[in-house]
Design a protein around this motif. Structure first.
Motif, PDB file in Angstrom:
ATOM      1  N   ARG A  44      -5.320   1.041   3.274  1.00 18.00           N
ATOM      2  CA  ARG A  44      -5.682   2.108   2.257  1.00 18.00           C
ATOM      3  C   ARG A  44      -6.389   3.075   2.833  1.00 18.00           C
ATOM      4  O   ARG A  44      -7.603   3.201   2.837  1.00 18.00           O
ATOM      5  CB  ARG A  44      -6.297   1.237   1.067  1.00 18.00           C
ATOM      6  CG  ARG A  44      -5.290   0.389   0.520  1.00 18.00           C
ATOM      7  CD  ARG A  44      -5.969  -0.669  -0.438  1.00 18.00           C
ATOM      8  NE  ARG A  44      -6.914  -1.555   0.084  1.00 18.00           N
ATOM      9  CZ  ARG A  44      -7.922  -2.070  -0.602  1.00 18.00           C
ATOM     10  NH1 ARG A  44      -8.150  -1.781  -1.918  1.00 18.00           N
ATOM     11  NH2 ARG A  44      -8.815  -3.088  -0.134  1.00 18.00           N
TER      12      ARG A  44
ATOM     13  N   THR B 174       0.901  -1.239  -0.017  1.00 16.47           N
ATOM     14  CA  THR B 174      -0.137  -0.067  -0.163  1.00 16.47           C
ATOM     15  C   THR B 174       0.705   1.330  -0.058  1.00 16.47           C
ATOM     16  O   THR B 174       0.518   2.095  -0.708  1.00 16.47           O
ATOM     17  CB  THR B 174      -0.965   0.044   1.345  1.00 16.47           C
ATOM     18  OG1 THR B 174      -1.672  -1.251   1.162  1.00 16.47           O
ATOM     19  CG2 THR B 174      -1.761   1.244   1.257  1.00 16.47           C
TER      20      THR B 174
ATOM     21  N   TYR C  70       1.941   3.150  -3.337  1.00 17.10           N
ATOM     22  CA  TYR C  70       0.654   3.418  -4.121  1.00 17.10           C
ATOM     23  C   TYR C  70       0.343   4.887  -3.593  1.00 17.10           C
ATOM     24  O   TYR C  70      -0.015   5.790  -4.130  1.00 17.10           O
ATOM     25  CB  TYR C  70      -0.377   2.543  -4.129  1.00 17.10           C
ATOM     26  CG  TYR C  70      -1.643   2.875  -4.357  1.00 17.10           C
ATOM     27  CD1 TYR C  70      -1.973   2.863  -5.960  1.00 17.10           C
ATOM     28  CD2 TYR C  70      -2.560   3.333  -3.546  1.00 17.10           C
ATOM     29  CE1 TYR C  70      -3.233   3.384  -6.258  1.00 17.10           C
ATOM     30  CE2 TYR C  70      -3.825   3.649  -4.038  1.00 17.10           C
ATOM     31  CZ  TYR C  70      -4.019   3.704  -5.416  1.00 17.10           C
ATOM     32  OH  TYR C  70      -5.350   4.244  -5.768  1.00 17.10           O
TER      33      TYR C  70
ATOM     34  N   ARG D 139       2.817   7.591  -3.844  1.00 15.24           N
ATOM     35  CA  ARG D 139       2.962   8.252  -5.045  1.00 15.24           C
ATOM     36  C   ARG D 139       1.848   9.261  -5.563  1.00 15.24           C
ATOM     37  O   ARG D 139       1.745  10.222  -6.291  1.00 15.24           O
ATOM     38  CB  ARG D 139       2.724   7.022  -6.246  1.00 15.24           C
ATOM     39  CG  ARG D 139       4.060   6.311  -6.439  1.00 15.24           C
ATOM     40  CD  ARG D 139       3.980   5.489  -7.469  1.00 15.24           C
ATOM     41  NE  ARG D 139       5.086   4.319  -7.405  1.00 15.24           N
ATOM     42  CZ  ARG D 139       4.706   3.101  -6.873  1.00 15.24           C
ATOM     43  NH1 ARG D 139       3.675   2.477  -6.602  1.00 15.24           N
ATOM     44  NH2 ARG D 139       6.094   2.251  -6.926  1.00 15.24           N
TER      45      ARG D 139
END
Length: 256
Positions: free
Chosen positions: A210, A36, A39, A42
């Motif tokens: 997340r 996670t 991701y 970014r």
């Protein structure tokens, strides 16, 4: 067949700029099992001139105090592989529970053996800084961790002058499966634990969860700040690097 002797061959002059990191280069240590963090980083660190460069380090699939403590020996080796010879403004250690079990000071000592004097952060370091900036002290803790880790968290955060008033957990030790806990489960859990009068903010702890795309929505529904591991550490790393751009789309912390 080409005749190399007759083919025109020219060496060209060039000039250089600062590359993708004209404002700041940030190092990030990621656990081998984490699905996670990169991701989410970014998305958050999408700022011209700011770049982060990650290295992965060995980590257990099952998260317990014993397996987390064993990671200490691998910190320096991971940091050593991040852009050797290039100045990093900050190095971030991407494991909330690992930083608590090993100790923030020991984690940063391992980093600075390779990068002397570099600014350091971890998710728990960043969260504590965030709560201070937000002016909140009474925190609800939401984790995927087993009981032994949750009690270590409470002791650690309480010792920092904050107060864990409530703990809610998914009680799951498999890091790969924690990364698949869905948005509805997180949203419901945050709203449930955060609604009480003895809670000023919610800390969603674990870099595998997340959260970055959910934070702003849940804060609006709850009416209280929500701080998560990856987002807090990205915010703190940016601030340590001197990047103070407001990014309110990622939550109240990024308005500071």
């Amino acid at each position: 067949m080409t005749d190399n002797q007759s083919t025109p061959y020219e060496i060209l002059p060039f000039t250089m700029d600062a590359g993708v990191m004209s404002r700041a280069a940030i190092g990030l240590v990621v656990l081998a099992t984490d699905q996670t963090m990169e991701y989410e980083w970014r998305k958050i660190i999408d700022i011209p001139g700011v770049a982060f460069f990650e290295a992965r380090m060995p980590s257990p699939a099952s998260i317990t105090p014993e397996t987390l403590a064993a990671m200490e020996k691998d910190i320096g080796g991971a940091v050593e592989t991040i852009l050797p010879g290039v100045e990093l403004k900050v190095v971030a250690f991407g494991c909330t529970s690992g930083a608590i079990v090993i100790g923030e000071d020991k984690v940063f000592e391992g980093i600075r053996k390779v990068r002397p004097g570099v600014a350091c952060t971890s998710p728990i370091t960043a969260a504590k800084q965030g709560f201070e900036k937000l002016g909140v002290k009474r925190i609800a803790l939401l984790t995927p961790y087993v009981s032994s880790l949750n009690h270590l968290f409470k002791d650690h955060i309480d010792a920092a002058g904050l107060q864990i008033t409530r703990i809610s957990t998914f009680n799951h030790a498999d890091d790969s499966e924690v990364a698949r806990i869905d948005a509805a489960s997180l949203k419901n859990a945050i709203l449930d634990v955060g609604r009480h009068d003895d809670v000023e903010a919610v800390f969603v702890s674990c870099t595998s969860l997340r959260m970055c795309e959910l934070t702003s929505e849940v804060e609006q529904l709850l009416g209280k700040p929500v701080v998560s591991s990856n987002s807090a550490m990205a915010w703190h790393a940016l601030r340590l690097a001197g990047v103070n751009d407001p990014q309110p789309q990622w939550g109240k912390l990024f308005e500071l």
